[in-house]
Design an enzyme around this catalytic site. Structure first.
Site, PDB file in Angstrom:
ATOM      1  N   HIS A  41      -9.252  -4.595  -8.453  1.00 36.90           N
ATOM      2  CA  HIS A  41      -9.113  -3.416  -9.330  1.00 36.90           C
ATOM      3  C   HIS A  41      -8.682  -3.791 -10.746  1.00 36.90           C
ATOM      4  O   HIS A  41      -8.762  -2.946 -11.654  1.00 36.90           O
ATOM      5  CB  HIS A  41      -8.202  -2.352  -8.696  1.00 36.90           C
ATOM      6  CG  HIS A  41      -6.742  -2.506  -8.954  1.00 36.90           C
ATOM      7  ND1 HIS A  41      -5.862  -3.021  -8.034  1.00 36.90           N
ATOM      8  CD2 HIS A  41      -6.001  -2.182 -10.034  1.00 36.90           C
ATOM      9  CE1 HIS A  41      -4.645  -3.013  -8.540  1.00 36.90           C
ATOM     10  NE2 HIS A  41      -4.697  -2.511  -9.759  1.00 36.90           N
ATOM     11  N   ASP A  90      -9.143  -5.122  -1.907  1.00 39.10           N
ATOM     12  CA  ASP A  90      -8.761  -5.268  -3.321  1.00 39.10           C
ATOM     13  C   ASP A  90      -8.400  -6.724  -3.602  1.00 39.10           C
ATOM     14  O   ASP A  90      -7.223  -7.083  -3.694  1.00 39.10           O
ATOM     15  CB  ASP A  90      -7.594  -4.315  -3.619  1.00 39.10           C
ATOM     16  CG  ASP A  90      -7.287  -4.226  -5.098  1.00 39.10           C
ATOM     17  OD1 ASP A  90      -8.087  -4.734  -5.907  1.00 39.10           O
ATOM     18  OD2 ASP A  90      -6.241  -3.631  -5.433  1.00 39.10           O
ATOM     19  N   GLN A 183       3.250  -0.963 -12.061  1.00 44.00           N
ATOM     20  CA  GLN A 183       2.083  -1.148 -12.926  1.00 44.00           C
ATOM     21  C   GLN A 183       2.222  -2.425 -13.759  1.00 44.00           C
ATOM     22  O   GLN A 183       3.258  -2.650 -14.381  1.00 44.00           O
ATOM     23  CB  GLN A 183       1.911   0.059 -13.847  1.00 44.00           C
ATOM     24  CG  GLN A 183       0.592   0.038 -14.592  1.00 44.00           C
ATOM     25  CD  GLN A 183       0.354   1.308 -15.378  1.00 44.00           C
ATOM     26  OE1 GLN A 183       1.275   2.019 -15.704  1.00 44.00           O
ATOM     27  NE2 GLN A 183      -0.896   1.583 -15.677  1.00 44.00           N
ATOM     28  N   GLY A 184       1.184  -3.264 -13.730  1.00 43.76           N
ATOM     29  CA  GLY A 184       1.218  -4.546 -14.437  1.00 43.76           C
ATOM     30  C   GLY A 184       1.539  -5.717 -13.527  1.00 43.76           C
ATOM     31  O   GLY A 184       1.355  -6.865 -13.909  1.00 43.76           O
ATOM     32  N   ASP A 185       2.054  -5.419 -12.323  1.00 48.31           N
ATOM     33  CA  ASP A 185       2.269  -6.476 -11.323  1.00 48.31           C
ATOM     34  C   ASP A 185       1.020  -6.699 -10.479  1.00 48.31           C
ATOM     35  O   ASP A 185       0.893  -7.726  -9.795  1.00 48.31           O
ATOM     36  CB  ASP A 185       3.431  -6.121 -10.388  1.00 48.31           C
ATOM     37  CG  ASP A 185       4.770  -6.106 -11.101  1.00 48.31           C
ATOM     38  OD1 ASP A 185       5.010  -7.013 -11.933  1.00 48.31           O
ATOM     39  OD2 ASP A 185       5.576  -5.194 -10.843  1.00 48.31           O
ATOM     40  N   SER A 186       0.107  -5.746 -10.514  1.00 43.67           N
ATOM     41  CA  SER A 186      -1.134  -5.805  -9.735  1.00 43.67           C
ATOM     42  C   SER A 186      -1.819  -7.147  -9.865  1.00 43.67           C
ATOM     43  O   SER A 186      -1.890  -7.715 -10.962  1.00 43.67           O
ATOM     44  CB  SER A 186      -2.113  -4.751 -10.241  1.00 43.67           C
ATOM     45  OG  SER A 186      -1.690  -3.495  -9.862  1.00 43.67           O
TER      46      SER A 186
HETATM   47  C1  4AZ Z   1      -0.359  -0.243 -10.443  1.00 38.75           C
HETATM   48  O1  4AZ Z   1      -0.429   0.778 -11.116  1.00 38.75           O
HETATM   49  C2  4AZ Z   1       0.598  -0.300  -9.307  1.00 38.75           C
HETATM   50  N1  4AZ Z   1       4.342   0.339  -6.093  1.00 38.75           N
HETATM   51  C3  4AZ Z   1       0.669  -1.439  -8.545  1.00 38.75           C
HETATM   52  C4  4AZ Z   1       1.555  -1.508  -7.467  1.00 38.75           C
HETATM   53  C5  4AZ Z   1       2.353  -0.431  -7.199  1.00 38.75           C
HETATM   54  C6  4AZ Z   1       2.278   0.703  -7.967  1.00 38.75           C
HETATM   55  C7  4AZ Z   1       1.401   0.772  -9.020  1.00 38.75           C
HETATM   56  C8  4AZ Z   1       3.266  -0.551  -6.037  1.00 38.75           C
HETATM   57  O2  4AZ Z   1      -1.074  -1.199 -10.692  1.00 38.75           O
END
Ligand code: 4AZ
Length: 231
Positions: A41, A90, A183-186
């Protein structure tokens, strides 16, 4: 990373930052000098030509005078799993234009055996430069937080009515809230006992009480990784 603490790249030398036009947008993990694992993603809208990978740096902006410069590579190939659909499968492989130089700050992660399963309650650690609170901003310094593997029963209850694929997803968090990826750890690494067990994938907000993060289960994709990379 919500509810964690600052760490250093020498503690997590497999951690990379994916940048789009010099802005951090996802995490990733080095699995060989030229191959990197991340989340599909993260690569749905960006043009390959603007993407770089940065390794060996604790900070995104290298503000510290003591910190050596990051190793920066271009991405020459993106392999998204052909079954990727929004939340499931993913996972993506990235090939870089030149090998990363391996040293104390840049190392390859250990991959799990095919089919390796973690018991609920197992301690796992997630790292990244992502938001430190829901709707927050990225952290300049790499952060870590310890989580526990959550059973599929509890995970499905927490995320209902979204279906959880037990084969391809791994749930980890803290049902009391306060600790999570964000968000941003993805795309970044979830490790247990020095093995890369997960890729940060999704969640409902970040660190909410009664909730859990969802990670791509790397052990399910062990042979897929070998088929595409030889690793
Ligand atoms: C994101 O927005 C996201 N709580 C990734 C992981 C988590 C939440 C949001 C896990 O990429």
């Amino acid at each position: 990373i919500v509810g964690g603490e600052p760490t250093t790249i020498t503690m997590y030398p497999h951690q990379l930052s994916v940048a789009n036009k010099n802005n951090h947008n996802c995490g990733a993990t080095l699995i060989s000098p030229v191959w990197v694992l991340s989340a599909a993603h993260c690569f749905t809208k960006h043009s390959l030509t603007h993407l770089t990978l940065r390794g060996g740096s604790t900070t995104l902006k290298s503000t510290s005078a003591k910190e050596p410069p990051a190793e920066v590579r271009n991405i020459i190939q993106i392999i998204k799993h052909t079954s990727f659909n929004q939340l499931d499968y993913d996972i993506a492989l990235l090939k870089v234009n030149a090998p990363f130089d391996l040293n104390t700050r840049v190392k390859v992660a250990n991959l799990p055996a095919a089919g390796f399963e973690l018991q609920p309650g197992t301690l796992v650690t997630v790292t990244g430069w992502g938001a430190t609170m829901e709707n927050g901003t990225a952290s300049d310094v790499l952060r870590k937080v310890n989580l526990n593997v959550i059973s599929y029963e509890e995970c499905e209850q927490a995320l209902s009515p979204i279906p959880i694929n037990k084969d391809t997803m791994l749930c980890a968090g803290n049902l009391k809230g306060g600790k999570d990826a964000c968000q941003g750890d993805s795309g970044g690494p979830l490790v247990s006992n020095n093995v890369l067990v997960g890729v940060v994938s999704w969640g409902l907000g970040c660190a909410r009480e009664g909730n859990t993060g969802v990670f791509t289960k790397v052990s399910h994709f062990r042979s897929w990784i070998t088929e595409h990379t030889g690793v």
